[in-house]
Design a protein around this motif. Structure first.
Motif, PDB file in Angstrom:
ATOM      1  N   VAL A  32       0.859  -1.186   0.000  1.00 27.05           N
ATOM      2  CA  VAL A  32       0.000   0.000   0.000  1.00 27.05           C
ATOM      3  C   VAL A  32       0.891   1.231   0.000  1.00 27.05           C
ATOM      4  O   VAL A  32       1.955   1.233   0.636  1.00 27.05           O
ATOM      5  N   VAL A  33       0.465   2.276  -0.721  1.00 32.32           N
ATOM      6  CA  VAL A  33       1.180   3.552  -0.699  1.00 32.32           C
ATOM      7  C   VAL A  33       0.264   4.599  -0.085  1.00 32.32           C
ATOM      8  O   VAL A  33      -0.814   4.895  -0.616  1.00 32.32           O
ATOM      9  N   ASP A  86      -3.148  11.442  15.871  1.00 33.99           N
ATOM     10  CA  ASP A  86      -3.477  10.142  16.452  1.00 33.99           C
ATOM     11  C   ASP A  86      -4.334   9.320  15.497  1.00 33.99           C
ATOM     12  O   ASP A  86      -4.129   8.109  15.333  1.00 33.99           O
ATOM     13  N   ALA A  87      -5.303   9.984  14.850  1.00 33.52           N
ATOM     14  CA  ALA A  87      -6.179   9.285  13.907  1.00 33.52           C
ATOM     15  C   ALA A  87      -5.388   8.796  12.699  1.00 33.52           C
ATOM     16  O   ALA A  87      -5.595   7.671  12.219  1.00 33.52           O
ATOM     17  N   ALA A  88      -4.472   9.633  12.208  1.00 27.30           N
ATOM     18  CA  ALA A  88      -3.640   9.235  11.070  1.00 27.30           C
ATOM     19  C   ALA A  88      -2.742   8.064  11.441  1.00 27.30           C
ATOM     20  O   ALA A  88      -2.589   7.105  10.668  1.00 27.30           O
ATOM     21  N   GLY A  89      -2.152   8.130  12.633  1.00 28.56           N
ATOM     22  CA  GLY A  89      -1.302   7.041  13.086  1.00 28.56           C
ATOM     23  C   GLY A  89      -2.070   5.740  13.228  1.00 28.56           C
ATOM     24  O   GLY A  89      -1.572   4.665  12.860  1.00 28.56           O
ATOM     25  N   ALA A  90      -3.286   5.826  13.747  1.00 26.44           N
ATOM     26  CA  ALA A  90      -4.117   4.629  13.899  1.00 26.44           C
ATOM     27  C   ALA A  90      -4.465   4.029  12.545  1.00 26.44           C
ATOM     28  O   ALA A  90      -4.462   2.803  12.367  1.00 26.44           O
ATOM     29  N   ARG A  91      -4.738   4.894  11.570  1.00 25.43           N
ATOM     30  CA  ARG A  91      -5.083   4.406  10.226  1.00 25.43           C
ATOM     31  C   ARG A  91      -3.893   3.703   9.577  1.00 25.43           C
ATOM     32  O   ARG A  91      -4.041   2.624   8.995  1.00 25.43           O
ATOM     33  N   VAL A  92      -2.720   4.270   9.679  1.00 24.41           N
ATOM     34  CA  VAL A  92      -1.541   3.655   9.069  1.00 24.41           C
ATOM     35  C   VAL A  92      -1.154   2.383   9.824  1.00 24.41           C
ATOM     36  O   VAL A  92      -0.733   1.389   9.210  1.00 24.41           O
ATOM     37  N   SER A  93      -1.316   2.380  11.145  1.00 33.33           N
ATOM     38  CA  SER A  93      -1.055   1.161  11.919  1.00 33.33           C
ATOM     39  C   SER A  93      -1.975   0.031  11.466  1.00 33.33           C
ATOM     40  O   SER A  93      -1.555  -1.132  11.331  1.00 33.33           O
ATOM     41  N   GLU A  94      -3.227   0.369  11.207  1.00 28.76           N
ATOM     42  CA  GLU A  94      -4.196  -0.617  10.718  1.00 28.76           C
ATOM     43  C   GLU A  94      -3.766  -1.179   9.353  1.00 28.76           C
ATOM     44  O   GLU A  94      -3.830  -2.384   9.107  1.00 28.76           O
ATOM     45  N   LEU A  95      -3.298  -0.286   8.483  1.00 26.68           N
ATOM     46  CA  LEU A  95      -2.840  -0.720   7.163  1.00 26.68           C
ATOM     47  C   LEU A  95      -1.632  -1.644   7.270  1.00 26.68           C
ATOM     48  O   LEU A  95      -1.510  -2.617   6.519  1.00 26.68           O
ATOM     49  N   LEU A  96      -0.739  -1.339   8.207  1.00 23.61           N
ATOM     50  CA  LEU A  96       0.425  -2.197   8.419  1.00 23.61           C
ATOM     51  C   LEU A  96       0.009  -3.590   8.875  1.00 23.61           C
ATOM     52  O   LEU A  96       0.557  -4.595   8.421  1.00 23.61           O
ATOM     53  N   ARG A  97      -0.960  -3.670   9.766  1.00 23.73           N
ATOM     54  CA  ARG A  97      -1.417  -4.965  10.266  1.00 23.73           C
ATOM     55  C   ARG A  97      -2.126  -5.749   9.164  1.00 23.73           C
ATOM     56  O   ARG A  97      -2.033  -6.976   9.105  1.00 23.73           O
ATOM     57  N   GLN A  98      -2.833  -5.034   8.292  1.00 23.40           N
ATOM     58  CA  GLN A  98      -3.576  -5.695   7.224  1.00 23.40           C
ATOM     59  C   GLN A  98      -2.678  -6.150   6.075  1.00 23.40           C
ATOM     60  O   GLN A  98      -2.874  -7.228   5.509  1.00 23.40           O
ATOM     61  N   HIS A  99      -1.690  -5.318   5.740  1.00 26.52           N
ATOM     62  CA  HIS A  99      -0.922  -5.562   4.526  1.00 26.52           C
ATOM     63  C   HIS A  99       0.550  -5.891   4.766  1.00 26.52           C
ATOM     64  O   HIS A  99       1.173  -6.526   3.915  1.00 26.52           O
ATOM     65  N   GLY A 100       1.119  -5.432   5.852  1.00 28.72           N
ATOM     66  CA  GLY A 100       2.499  -5.755   6.176  1.00 28.72           C
ATOM     67  C   GLY A 100       3.521  -4.764   5.676  1.00 28.72           C
ATOM     68  O   GLY A 100       4.470  -4.428   6.370  1.00 28.72           O
ATOM     69  N   SER A 101       3.339  -4.255   4.457  1.00 24.85           N
ATOM     70  CA  SER A 101       4.322  -3.339   3.872  1.00 24.85           C
ATOM     71  C   SER A 101       3.625  -2.079   3.389  1.00 24.85           C
ATOM     72  O   SER A 101       2.771  -2.133   2.503  1.00 24.85           O
ATOM     73  N   VAL A 102       3.985  -0.945   3.985  1.00 21.52           N
ATOM     74  CA  VAL A 102       3.365   0.338   3.644  1.00 21.52           C
ATOM     75  C   VAL A 102       4.453   1.345   3.295  1.00 21.52           C
ATOM     76  O   VAL A 102       5.416   1.519   4.043  1.00 21.52           O
ATOM     77  N   ALA A 103       4.297   2.000   2.154  1.00 19.33           N
ATOM     78  CA  ALA A 103       5.177   3.114   1.791  1.00 19.33           C
ATOM     79  C   ALA A 103       4.420   4.407   2.038  1.00 19.33           C
ATOM     80  O   ALA A 103       3.227   4.501   1.754  1.00 19.33           O
ATOM     81  N   PHE A 104       5.111   5.387   2.568  1.00 19.44           N
ATOM     82  CA  PHE A 104       4.521   6.703   2.786  1.00 19.44           C
ATOM     83  C   PHE A 104       5.246   7.682   1.879  1.00 19.44           C
ATOM     84  O   PHE A 104       6.458   7.862   1.994  1.00 19.44           O
ATOM     85  N   ALA A 105       4.524   8.294   0.947  1.00 21.44           N
ATOM     86  CA  ALA A 105       5.130   9.214  -0.009  1.00 21.44           C
ATOM     87  C   ALA A 105       5.116  10.628   0.541  1.00 21.44           C
ATOM     88  O   ALA A 105       4.076  11.135   0.961  1.00 21.44           O
ATOM     89  N   THR A 106       6.275  11.253   0.544  1.00 19.97           N
ATOM     90  CA  THR A 106       6.378  12.619   1.041  1.00 19.97           C
ATOM     91  C   THR A 106       7.141  13.463   0.036  1.00 19.97           C
ATOM     92  O   THR A 106       8.103  12.991  -0.584  1.00 19.97           O
ATOM     93  N   ILE A 107       6.690  14.695  -0.178  1.00 16.59           N
ATOM     94  CA  ILE A 107       7.421  15.560  -1.088  1.00 16.59           C
ATOM     95  C   ILE A 107       8.801  15.843  -0.495  1.00 16.59           C
ATOM     96  O   ILE A 107       9.001  15.807   0.710  1.00 16.59           O
ATOM     97  N   GLY A 108       9.753  16.124  -1.385  1.00 17.51           N
ATOM     98  CA  GLY A 108      11.109  16.371  -0.918  1.00 17.51           C
ATOM     99  C   GLY A 108      11.752  15.114  -0.382  1.00 17.51           C
ATOM    100  O   GLY A 108      11.703  14.052  -1.007  1.00 17.51           O
ATOM    101  N   ASP A 109      12.327  15.218   0.804  1.00 14.42           N
ATOM    102  CA  ASP A 109      13.056  14.123   1.439  1.00 14.42           C
ATOM    103  C   ASP A 109      12.393  13.785   2.767  1.00 14.42           C
ATOM    104  O   ASP A 109      12.002  14.699   3.513  1.00 14.42           O
ATOM    105  N   PRO A 110      12.240  12.506   3.116  1.00 14.03           N
ATOM    106  CA  PRO A 110      11.536  12.131   4.346  1.00 14.03           C
ATOM    107  C   PRO A 110      12.241  12.544   5.630  1.00 14.03           C
ATOM    108  O   PRO A 110      11.636  12.489   6.707  1.00 14.03           O
ATOM    109  N   ASN A 111      13.504  12.977   5.545  1.00 19.56           N
ATOM    110  CA  ASN A 111      14.228  13.391   6.742  1.00 19.56           C
ATOM    111  C   ASN A 111      14.479  14.893   6.789  1.00 19.56           C
ATOM    112  O   ASN A 111      15.277  15.367   7.605  1.00 19.56           O
TER     113      ASN A 111
END
Length: 250
Positions: A32-33, A86-111
């Motif tokens: 999932v992305v 908190d809601a965003a974190g809960a949603r992404v945590s749910e996606l991780l449990r469902q799918h295992g591998s999640v990419a988060f796309a961010t403009i620029g650089d993630p750091n």
């Protein structure tokens, strides 16, 4: 071994051709992305397609992309901002449990001033076994330098990056120092930024840009700033004071 993996992928400042090969591979390899979207006044998805999402859709099918609401534009109401996180974190945590591998796309650089930093902190606390990785991306200052011809650093010059959301006084302090100064997110304080450049004698060589790589791209000399508000994600480069010699600072 961990059963879940969260990868922050930098997708550059907006031009889809500036996503690295490694970034494209990470987006395609994930189950999932996730792309961040701004919340409307009611806290729900405002429907606007962000720069990260538009870039991602050049490389992965739409059905693989999940829009997650973040309080990207909430600065005054801390309680509302924290609830949105908190809601965003809960949603992404749910996606991780469902799918295992999640990419988060961010403009620029993630750091570099990225939403991903806060998300990773939240996820690490709620999903203890998660593996967090990042794939670097091209930053707005690099893209603006390439498009405008502004050289970021030479020889021993330092490079200072300032988010103008910290206040124009912080920018002015940096401009009074040595080397090149880059300002991020200065659009709403364009008038104050122009004044700081004039007061420090740095306005003549400075350049600003917004919507880099997009149809609405604008790249102009900072001397043209008239105080009118600019797009929030505008970037400024004030090059170091140089004497014109070649290699003089090596």
């Amino acid at each position: 071994m961990s059963s879940s993996r969260l990868v922050g992928v930098g997708v550059g400042p907006g031009d889809p051709e500036l996503v690295t090969v490694k970034g494209v591979n990470a987006l395609r390899a994930a189950d999932v992305v996730v792309v961040p979207v701004m919340a409307a006044s009611d806290g729900k998805d405002g429907g606007e397609r962000g720069r990260a999402e538009a870039t991602v859709l050049h490389y992965v099918p739409e059905e693989k992309v999940v829009r997650v609401v973040f309080a990207l534009n909430e600065r005054s109401d801390r309680e509302r901002r924290e609830a949105a996180w908190d809601a965003a974190g809960a949603r992404v945590s749910e996606l991780l449990r469902q799918h295992g591998s999640v990419a988060f796309a961010t403009i620029g650089d993630p750091n570099v001033y990225s939403t991903f930093t806060y998300l990773a902190q939240t996820i690490s606390a709620s999903v203890p076994d998660v593996v967090v990785e990042t794939v670097p991306g091209i930053t707005a200052m690099q893209d603006l330098a390439a498009r405008s011809g502004a050289v970021l650093t030479e020889g021993t010059e330092p490079l200072t990056l300032v988010p103008v959301t910290a206040g124009a006084a912080v920018l002015k302090e940096a401009l009074n120092g040595p080397g090149t100064v880059v300002a991020y997110k200065f659009g709403r304080q364009a008038g104050e930024v122009a004044e700081a450049l004039r007061q420090t004698g740095r306005i003549e060589d400075a350049v600003w840009g917004s919507a880099l790589g997009l149809e609405s791209e604008s790249i102009r000399p900072a001397a043209d700033l008239d105080g009118a508000p600019l797009p929030y994600l505008s970037t400024l480069i004030a090059p170091a004071r140089r004497d014109g010699g070649r290699g003089g600072k090596l």
